[in-house]
Design an enzyme around this catalytic site. Structure first.
Site, PDB file in Angstrom:
ATOM      1  CG  HIS A 173       2.179  -5.134   8.099  1.00  0.00           C
ATOM      2  ND1 HIS A 173       1.321  -5.964   7.510  1.00  0.00           N
ATOM      3  CD2 HIS A 173       1.951  -4.208   6.939  1.00  0.00           C
ATOM      4  CE1 HIS A 173       0.859  -5.974   6.389  1.00  0.00           C
ATOM      5  NE2 HIS A 173       1.333  -4.849   6.003  1.00  0.00           N
ATOM      6  CB  SER A 205       1.029  -5.499   2.906  1.00  0.00           C
ATOM      7  OG  SER A 205       0.246  -4.577   3.526  1.00  0.00           O
ATOM      8  CD  GLN A 206      -2.283  -1.755  -2.450  1.00  0.00           C
ATOM      9  OE1 GLN A 206      -3.274  -0.862  -2.079  1.00  0.00           O
ATOM     10  NE2 GLN A 206      -1.119  -1.587  -3.142  1.00  0.00           N
ATOM     11  CG  ASP A 246       0.346  -7.600  10.504  1.00  0.00           C
ATOM     12  OD1 ASP A 246       0.034  -6.398  10.711  1.00  0.00           O
ATOM     13  OD2 ASP A 246       0.468  -8.141   9.263  1.00  0.00           O
ATOM     14  CE1 TYR A 284      -4.245   1.627   0.465  1.00  0.00           C
ATOM     15  CE2 TYR A 284      -3.079   2.921   2.034  1.00  0.00           C
ATOM     16  CZ  TYR A 284      -4.174   2.710   1.359  1.00  0.00           C
ATOM     17  OH  TYR A 284      -5.197   3.860   1.429  1.00  0.00           O
TER      18      TYR A 284
END
Length: 323
Positions: free
Chosen positions: A302, A186-187, A272, A92
């Site tokens: 994360h 992640s994203q 996370d 992101y």
């Protein structure tokens, strides 16, 4: 930070709270059909980066709505035969950055396609792909752009770009189209799951600490961005929670995961708070293949496994790419 989510035994059984829309498959079939009405128009331009062992190509292809999307294709230098390819999606706020930031998979002997992320790139690595589609009012960021209608939601465009990125990578003559894997953090991990559910002939899928999973739980469990953007939007636009959740269900990684059939390697971290482990396990437990594994990093946030997860991938992915 302390552990804040379910214990590991509960995580291994958790199935998520998102309700799948009845027209989920037809929505995505229509979306991809509309986009494929535009020619792919993939262009590959050599770039002199000073890298002697890796050839770099600056890529442009037509994504959602025919909009131009950028990327990099990296190949081991002087490649003479088609190679299996690893397609990567980004986290992101970041863009494709510079080619020398993406050397892991070319160094391992594979083609590597890195998709730029439309409209993003000012958060960390720079991007080169604008998002020409406007939206109604939105909280700053990307999570709420067009969020009250699946047709206008930002991630409809981004996920469609990601499917087209696979098609663009496969169109290059030095890419072995029959041996394609997708990965991201992640994203990028959430987009990886979306592609796993929409492209049925991948050989491997590797989502790391994936975002965009189990929206009903994520948006009520954590105050961390980016999920908090949705809460902030609903804090202002009272009474729209049901409509927003209906939109998000079309983009939930849990539903895409249920359609995934390629071997899959997930990762999650128990501390996370950005992508809580229960949301990751919801997607992992729903994943549609028995050939799946998840690496759990118990005292990490994360960042997840970081380079340790890359080391796991370097053992897990090549046999599947070369089979």
């Amino acid at each position: 930070m302390a552990l804040f989510d379910m214990d590991l035994d509960r995580l291994r059984a958790y199935r998520g709270a998102s309700q799948e829309p009845a027209d989920f498959d037809s929505f995505w079939a229509r979306t991809l059909e509309e986009t494929r009405a535009y020619g792919l128009e993939a262009r590959f331009e050599p770039v002199d980066t000073g890298l002697r062992k890796v050839d770099v190509l600056d890529v442009t292809f037509a994504g959602f709505g025919g909009h131009p999307v950028k990327g990099w294709l990296l190949l081991p230098a002087a490649t003479a035969r088609p190679l299996p390819v690893v397609v990567r999606y980004l986290g992101y706020g970041g863009g494709r950055g510079l080619p020398h930031q993406h050397l892991l998979w070319p160094a391992a002997g594979f083609a590597h396609f890195v998709m730029d992320t439309r409209g993003q790139g000012a958060g960390w690595d720079g991007g080169d792909t604008p998002d020409p589609v406007g939206s109604a009012s939105a909280f700053p960021g990307f999570m709420t752009k067009g969020i009250e209608d699946p047709d206008t939601y930002y991630y409809r465009r981004l996920i469609t770009d990601a499917v087209r990125a696979v098609e663009a990578a496969r169109s290059h003559p030095l890419v072995d189209a029959e041996h394609t894997a997708v990965t991201g953090d992640s994203q990028g991990g959430g987009i990886t799951l979306a592609v796993a559910g929409l492209v049925d002939d991948l050989v491997a899928v590797a989502p790391n600490v994936p975002f965009l999973c189990d929206f009903p739980r994520a948006t009520t469990l954590t105050d961390k961005a980016p999920y908090r953007e949705i809460g902030n939007y609903l804090n202002t636009y009272r009474g729209r929670t049901h409509r927003v959740r209906e939109t998000l269900a079309y983009f939930d990684g849990v539903h895409f995961a249920a359609r995934g059939r390629a071997p899959a390697l997930f990762s999650t971290a128990l501390e996370d708070q950005t992508c809580p482990p229960s949301t990751v396990f919801a997607a992992f437990n729903a994943y549609g293949s028995d050939d799946k594994a998840i690496e759990v990093y118990d005292f990490n946030g994360h960042e997840g496994g970081g380079p340790y997860q890359e080391a796991v991938q370097l053992k897990w992915l090549p046999p599947r790419l070369m089979s």
